[in-house]
Scaffold this active site. Structure first.
Site, short mmCIF file in Angstrom:
data_model
loop_
_atom_site.label_atom_id
_atom_site.label_comp_id
_atom_site.label_asym_id
_atom_site.label_seq_id
_atom_site.Cartn_x
_atom_site.Cartn_y
_atom_site.Cartn_z
N LYS A 1 -12.45 -9.60 -2.93
CA LYS A 1 -11.00 -9.37 -3.01
C LYS A 1 -10.48 -10.07 -4.28
CE LYS A 1 -10.58 -6.80 0.56
NZ LYS A 1 -10.23 -5.39 0.37
N ASP B 1 -6.79 -7.82 4.84
CA ASP B 1 -6.03 -8.67 3.91
C ASP B 1 -5.48 -9.92 4.58
OD1 ASP B 1 -6.48 -6.94 1.82
OD2 ASP B 1 -4.60 -5.85 2.09
N GLN C 1 -9.18 2.15 -0.26
CA GLN C 1 -9.00 2.44 -1.69
C GLN C 1 -9.99 3.50 -2.14
OE1 GLN C 1 -9.19 -1.35 -3.71
NE2 GLN C 1 -7.14 -1.94 -3.02
N SER D 1 0.83 -1.21 0.00
CA SER D 1 0.00 0.00 0.00
C SER D 1 0.87 1.26 0.00
CB SER D 1 -0.89 0.03 1.24
OG SER D 1 -1.82 -1.02 1.19
N GLY E 1 -5.80 -4.12 -7.63
CA GLY E 1 -6.98 -3.32 -7.29
C GLY E 1 -6.61 -1.94 -6.77
C1 S3P Z 1 -5.67 -1.27 0.14
C2 S3P Z 1 -6.91 -1.28 0.74
C3 S3P Z 1 -7.68 -2.51 0.98
C4 S3P Z 1 -6.81 -3.75 0.87
C5 S3P Z 1 -5.91 -3.71 -0.34
C6 S3P Z 1 -4.98 -2.50 -0.27
C7 S3P Z 1 -4.98 0.03 -0.07
O1 S3P Z 1 -8.72 -2.61 0.03
O2 S3P Z 1 -7.62 -4.90 0.81
O3 S3P Z 1 -5.13 -4.88 -0.43
O4 S3P Z 1 -3.76 0.03 -0.35
O5 S3P Z 1 -5.64 1.06 0.05
P1 S3P Z 1 -10.18 -1.95 0.28
O6 S3P Z 1 -10.02 -0.49 0.25
O7 S3P Z 1 -11.00 -2.46 -0.87
O8 S3P Z 1 -10.63 -2.50 1.59
#
Ligand code: S3P
Length: 442
Positions: A348, A321, A175, A28, A100
């Protein structure tokens, strides 16, 4: 991109994990460092960067948008930031593979650019829900089209004039929060995002590190559009989400003793530690500090007998995660573990509730999937068998670790995507004592 190469692991039963190491950089934080470095004025030097496929995809996007960079090499990347005005129109669609985080954050970042951008990904990513970002971005004035199902490819039309909004997120998602804050940097007025539960706050911290003013209340974060970012050094800590597999592996394998150095210890990410400690894990913080606005720690994990628990729902977004690893801990704990309030696991990189339930059942574990979690009955020893990760990196790593408590070998199919977050996992685990063999299939 990733997903085309096939890799199968055969993990021998039992064993012990012992060692002293640093896990690869936080995914992240690495994504955000590349994005903000590219948008900043001046140079950003990153160390400890995760050189996994997901972050490499973000780097490739900014190269396609005209940003010059040197590296990555040994976790170092130098970015010659161009500011918002310096980005240039890419030659084709931007493919972010399995990532994602790249897609959702870039949706917000690109919404205010003067040219068109198309974001696409691999088969798994192009099935994941994107309306959670495109709807609020549209409210801000962005022009984005998705498929009829609300999935990528995302076509973002250039030249939209964004305006700040007050947005209350229906799901706890870092996210979504980050996408809106990034769009907010280009919007007129204030953009405020309120979250239903705390989620990782790396974007907020890093924006401040790049000299941007961020107002933070308990659940609400606001930025005012029109400011600038200034290049700055970033030291990326080890990824606590990658460390989680070692924490669970060391906890379930008798005789284990693992020290993990310089792990990101941000309180919005350490739900895994609290969950494991409630289950009886022996996790000791040896040293704690801060680098570049992010808490870090050295930790030591030793084997301990785990107990099943009801996982408090407020810990779910703080460990979102880590549930594939938590499911394995639960499968090896005495008694029953219940996870609820975790419906997000279904969207996910795979449907992690269904896929973990399928694999654990193959290993002889009694699992009842719930719409928003699972009920798992622990056992002293798991069985062996052949399981599929469904191309999900964290599922593959969870089942590799499960073999430490299995009576027979565990064969894990479709492990190539582990390179998205933890390149070198199999080699590193072999060095610590896991009897893992990997094979590439044509
Ligand atoms: C992340 C947020 C999470 C996490 C992803 C990384 C990020 O997702 O599952 O692996 O870096 O902001 P969500 O925002 O969908 O919960």
């Amino acid at each position: 991109m990733s997903g085309e190469r096939k890799e199968t692991w055969r993990v021998g039963p039992g064993g012990t994990l012992r060692g002293d190491l640093r896990v690869p950089g936080d995914k992240s934080i690495s994504h955000r460092a590349v994005m903000l470095g590219a948008l900043a004025d001046g140079t950003t030097r990153i160390s400890g960067l995760l050189e996994g496929a997901d972050v490499l995809a973000t780097i490739a996007v900014f190269r396609a948008l005209g940003v010059a960079m040197e590296g990555p090499e040994d976790g170092r990347l130098t970015i010659h930031g161009v500011g918002w005005e310096g980005l240039s129109s890419p030659a084709g669609a931007l493919d972010v593979g399995n990532s994602g985080t790249s897609m959702r954050l870039l949706a917000g970042l690109c919404a205010g650019l003067p040219f068109d951008v198309e974001l696409t990904g691999d088969a798994s990513l192009n099935r994941r829900p994107m309306r959670r970002v495109t709807e609020p971005l549209t409210e801000m004035g962005a022009q984005i089209t998705t498929s009829d199902e609300g999935t990528a490819p995302l076509r973002i039309h250039g030249g939209a004039r964004l305006r700040g909004i007050d947005y209350s997120m229906p799901v706890a998602s870092a996210q979504v929060k980050s996408a809106l804050l990034l769009a907010g940097l280009r919007a007129q007025g204030h953009t405020c995002v309120t979250e239903p539960a705390p989620t990782r706050d790396h974007t907020e911290r890093m924006l401040q590190g790049f000299g941007y003013r961020v107002q933070r209340d308990v659940a609400t974060t606001c930025v005012e559009g029109g400011g600038r970012l200034w290049g700055t050094p970033v030291d990326v800590p080890g990824d606590v989400s990658s460390a989680a597999f070692l924490m669970v592996g060391a906890s379930i394998a008798p005789g284990s003793d693992v020290t993990l150095r310089h792990v990101g210890w941000n309180a919005t990410r350490t739900g895994i530690v609290e969950i494991l400690q409630r289950m009886g894990a022996d996790i000791q913080v040896l040293d704690a500090g801060e680098v570049g606005g992010e808490p870090v720690a050295d930790i030591r994990v030793r084997h301990a007998a785990l107990q099943g628990i009801d996982i408090p729902e407020e810990l779910v977004p703080l460990a979102i995660d880590e549930f594939p690893a938590v499911f394995v801990a639960a499968a090896c704990a005495a008694g029953v573990t219940r996870v609820t309030g975790a419906a997000e696991l279904r969207v996910k990189e795979s449907d992690r509730i269904a896929v973990m339930a399928e694999g654990l059942r193959t290993l002889g574990v009694e699992v009842e999937p719930l719409p928003d979690g699972a009920r798992i009955v622990g056992r002293d020893r798991l069985g062996g068998g052949r399981v599929s990760s469904h191309t999900d990196h964290r599922i593959a790593m969870a089942f590799a670790v499960a073999a430490l408590r299995a009576a027979d070998a565990v064969v894990v199919e479709d492990c190539a995507n582990v390179q998205t977050s933890f390149p070198g996992f199999a080699q590193l685990m072999a060095g610590l004592g896991l009897s893992i063999e990997w094979r590439e299939d044509a």
